[in-house]
Design a protein around this motif. Structure first.
Motif, short mmCIF file in Angstrom:
data_model
loop_
_atom_site.label_atom_id
_atom_site.label_comp_id
_atom_site.label_asym_id
_atom_site.label_seq_id
_atom_site.Cartn_x
_atom_site.Cartn_y
_atom_site.Cartn_z
N GLU A 164 0.90 -1.20 -0.20
CA GLU A 164 0.01 0.00 -0.27
C GLU A 164 1.02 1.24 -0.05
OE1 GLU A 164 -3.72 2.33 2.43
OE2 GLU A 164 -2.58 0.42 3.41
N ILE A 165 0.89 1.98 -1.21
CA ILE A 165 1.85 2.93 -1.19
C ILE A 165 1.07 4.53 -1.29
CG2 ILE A 165 3.55 4.36 -2.85
CD1 ILE A 165 4.42 1.44 -3.81
N VAL A 166 1.34 5.22 -0.17
CA VAL A 166 0.77 6.33 -0.22
C VAL A 166 1.50 7.55 -0.52
CG1 VAL A 166 -0.29 8.02 1.54
CG2 VAL A 166 -0.20 5.62 1.94
N ASP A 167 1.09 8.51 -1.37
CA ASP A 167 1.98 9.86 -1.84
C ASP A 167 2.04 10.81 -0.72
OD1 ASP A 167 3.33 11.51 -3.39
OD2 ASP A 167 1.87 11.95 -4.77
N MET A 168 3.28 10.72 -0.29
CA MET A 168 3.46 11.83 0.97
C MET A 168 4.96 12.68 0.70
SD MET A 168 2.28 9.34 4.04
CE MET A 168 1.77 10.95 5.22
N ALA A 169 4.96 13.92 0.86
CA ALA A 169 6.11 14.77 0.90
C ALA A 169 6.78 14.18 2.09
CB ALA A 169 5.72 16.26 1.06
N PRO A 170 8.08 14.19 1.95
CA PRO A 170 8.88 13.70 3.06
C PRO A 170 8.66 14.20 4.54
CG PRO A 170 10.32 14.19 1.28
CD PRO A 170 8.94 14.76 0.99
N ALA A 171 8.28 15.63 4.64
CA ALA A 171 8.16 15.92 6.17
C ALA A 171 6.74 15.30 6.67
CB ALA A 171 7.82 17.49 6.04
N ASP A 172 5.85 15.17 5.62
CA ASP A 172 4.36 14.46 6.18
C ASP A 172 4.78 12.88 6.45
OD1 ASP A 172 3.16 16.90 5.57
OD2 ASP A 172 2.77 16.46 3.58
N GLY A 173 5.67 12.32 5.58
CA GLY A 173 5.80 11.15 5.92
C GLY A 173 6.79 10.94 7.04
N ALA A 174 7.50 11.81 7.52
CA ALA A 174 8.24 11.54 8.69
C ALA A 174 7.31 11.69 9.86
CB ALA A 174 9.30 12.52 8.63
N ALA A 175 6.24 12.73 9.74
CA ALA A 175 5.45 12.86 10.80
C ALA A 175 4.52 11.60 11.07
CB ALA A 175 4.60 13.96 10.46
N ALA A 176 3.92 11.25 9.92
CA ALA A 176 3.27 9.84 10.14
C ALA A 176 3.88 8.71 10.54
CB ALA A 176 2.52 9.57 8.56
N PHE A 177 5.18 8.59 10.12
CA PHE A 177 6.05 7.43 10.39
C PHE A 177 6.32 7.56 11.80
CE2 PHE A 177 10.27 5.29 10.40
CZ PHE A 177 9.99 4.13 10.09
N ALA A 178 6.48 8.84 12.42
CA ALA A 178 6.83 8.98 13.90
C ALA A 178 5.51 8.25 14.79
CB ALA A 178 7.20 10.30 14.43
N GLN A 179 4.21 8.42 14.33
CA GLN A 179 3.00 8.36 14.71
C GLN A 179 2.85 7.01 14.82
OE1 GLN A 179 0.26 11.04 12.98
NE2 GLN A 179 1.25 12.86 13.94
N GLY A 180 3.62 6.21 13.86
CA GLY A 180 3.25 4.70 13.71
C GLY A 180 2.23 4.39 12.88
N ASN A 181 2.02 5.40 11.82
CA ASN A 181 0.65 4.97 10.88
C ASN A 181 1.55 4.46 9.54
OD1 ASN A 181 -0.88 6.14 12.45
ND2 ASN A 181 -0.64 8.26 11.84
N LEU A 182 2.85 4.15 9.50
CA LEU A 182 3.48 3.52 8.32
C LEU A 182 4.57 2.58 8.71
CD1 LEU A 182 4.50 6.95 6.33
CD2 LEU A 182 2.50 5.54 5.63
N ASP A 183 4.60 1.71 7.73
CA ASP A 183 5.72 0.48 8.05
C ASP A 183 6.95 0.96 7.62
OD1 ASP A 183 3.64 -1.36 9.24
OD2 ASP A 183 2.93 -1.48 7.31
#
Length: 333
Positions: A164-183
């Motif tokens: 499941e690939i979600v198009d995210m700018a790096p800053a947004d991806g980093a925030a979602a990753f920190a919240q545990g929303n991405l693998d």
């Protein structure tokens, strides 16, 4: 795998590629230049100190962007004249879609500063990368990070269509990753540093280079702007080269670094850590076969083929030779 945004960007970019009109280019007394925040480079010393405007004699509007694909769209609409440090993949995506852009120099090489990070909770490394199948990944589609992601997954034999690939700018991806929303998440610069706080990379920069996964950016512009403003473009590249040479010499780093850090929106320690992983080739090196003398054009075709094979682009150009213009750089020597 959901890649609809990349294809829509390509379609809109091609449709908008009317470029700058002659009236816009005539008697140019100001220009707009795109760049990235949290991406420290020597040119920013010249930007912050007003050296570009002094040497070129025009007012420069500097506009920060999140991704190289956004830079392409802004150049297509005529809102931006020059983009500094646009990734090769978004440049290839735009030119493959019919946008008449040209790469003018090698802005920076940075294999250590563009990567994908796997969540620490998964405990997946390069020996168990096959376990990434079916995972959720944040990727800025159509960028260098996207190309690196596709290349790494191909190397590890992971079917990206299962993910499941979600198009995210790096800053947004980093925030979602920190919240545990991405693998898994991919990006560069300051965002990549934040990503690494919550996971691990699969391959180092050196390991990626050994596999042929190069990462470098180029300075780009619409081809008609390059044709209509050759002296302005050459002058811009000369100031950039002068700033790179000043940085590479080493004796002015203490003066340049605080200015670059402030302009990048970063603290001094993070700026130094990031820029230390960058290399800025000399003009002579850039014009050699290693870079714009032939290797860069071949690499662009390889990037295009990776995107086509992954279903991210409909087709590649037969050659990207016309997408590289070295005359202004040669004139800046």
């Amino acid at each position: 795998m959901k890649l609809t945004k990349l294809k829509s960007v390509m379609t809109s970019t091609a449709a908008a590629a009317a470029m700058l009109t002659a009236s816009q280019a005539a008697a140019l007394d100001e220009m707009t230049v795109a760049y990235f925040l949290e991406w420290p480079m020597p040119f920013q010393y010249g930007k912050a100190e007003g050296i570009y405007e002094k040497e070129l004699g025009v007012k420069i509007n500097w506009v920060a962007f999140d991704t190289g694909t956004a830079m392409s769209a802004a150049m297509a609409s005529g809102d931006v004249h020059i983009s500094v440090s646009q990734g090769v993949p978004p440049f290839v995506v735009a030119t493959s879609a019919g946008q008449d852009l040209q790469a003018l120099d090698v802005a920076v090489s940075y294999s250590e500063n563009d990567n994908c990070v796997v969540s620490e909770g998964l405990e997946i490394d390069k020996t168990s990368a096959s376990e990434l199948a079916g995972k959720k990944v944040g990727v800025p589609i159509g960028t260098a990070a996207h190309y690196g992601f596709l290349s790494q997954m191909k190397h590890f034999g992971v079917d990206v269509n299962s993910m499941e690939i979600v198009d995210m700018a790096p800053a947004d991806g980093a925030a979602a990753f920190a919240q545990g929303n991405l693998d898994m998440v991919c990006g560069w610069g300051g965002a990549l540093r934040r990503m690494k706080e919550h996971g691990n990379v699969l391959l180092s920069g050196a390991e990626k280079e050994a596999l042929g996964i190069l990462v470098f950016d180029v300075t780009t512009a619409p081809s008609n702007f390059v044709t209509e403003e050759p002296d302005l473009v050459a002058g811009f590249l000369k100031v950039t080269a002068d700033m790179n040479a000043m940085w590479n010499a080493g004796d002015k780093k203490d003066v340049m670094l605080p200015v670059i850090a402030k302009d990048s929106g970063m603290d001094l320690a993070d700026t130094e850590a990031t820029i230390s992983t960058f290399s800025f080739p000399s003009v002579e090196d850039q014009l050699s076969d290693k870079w714009l003398g032939g290797a860069a054009q071949t690499f662009m075709l390889g990037v295009a083929n990776v995107f086509v094979d992954a279903g991210s682009m409909e087709g590649a150009l037969e050659s990207y030779a016309a997408a590289v213009e070295t005359s202004p750089l040669a004139a800046s020597k």
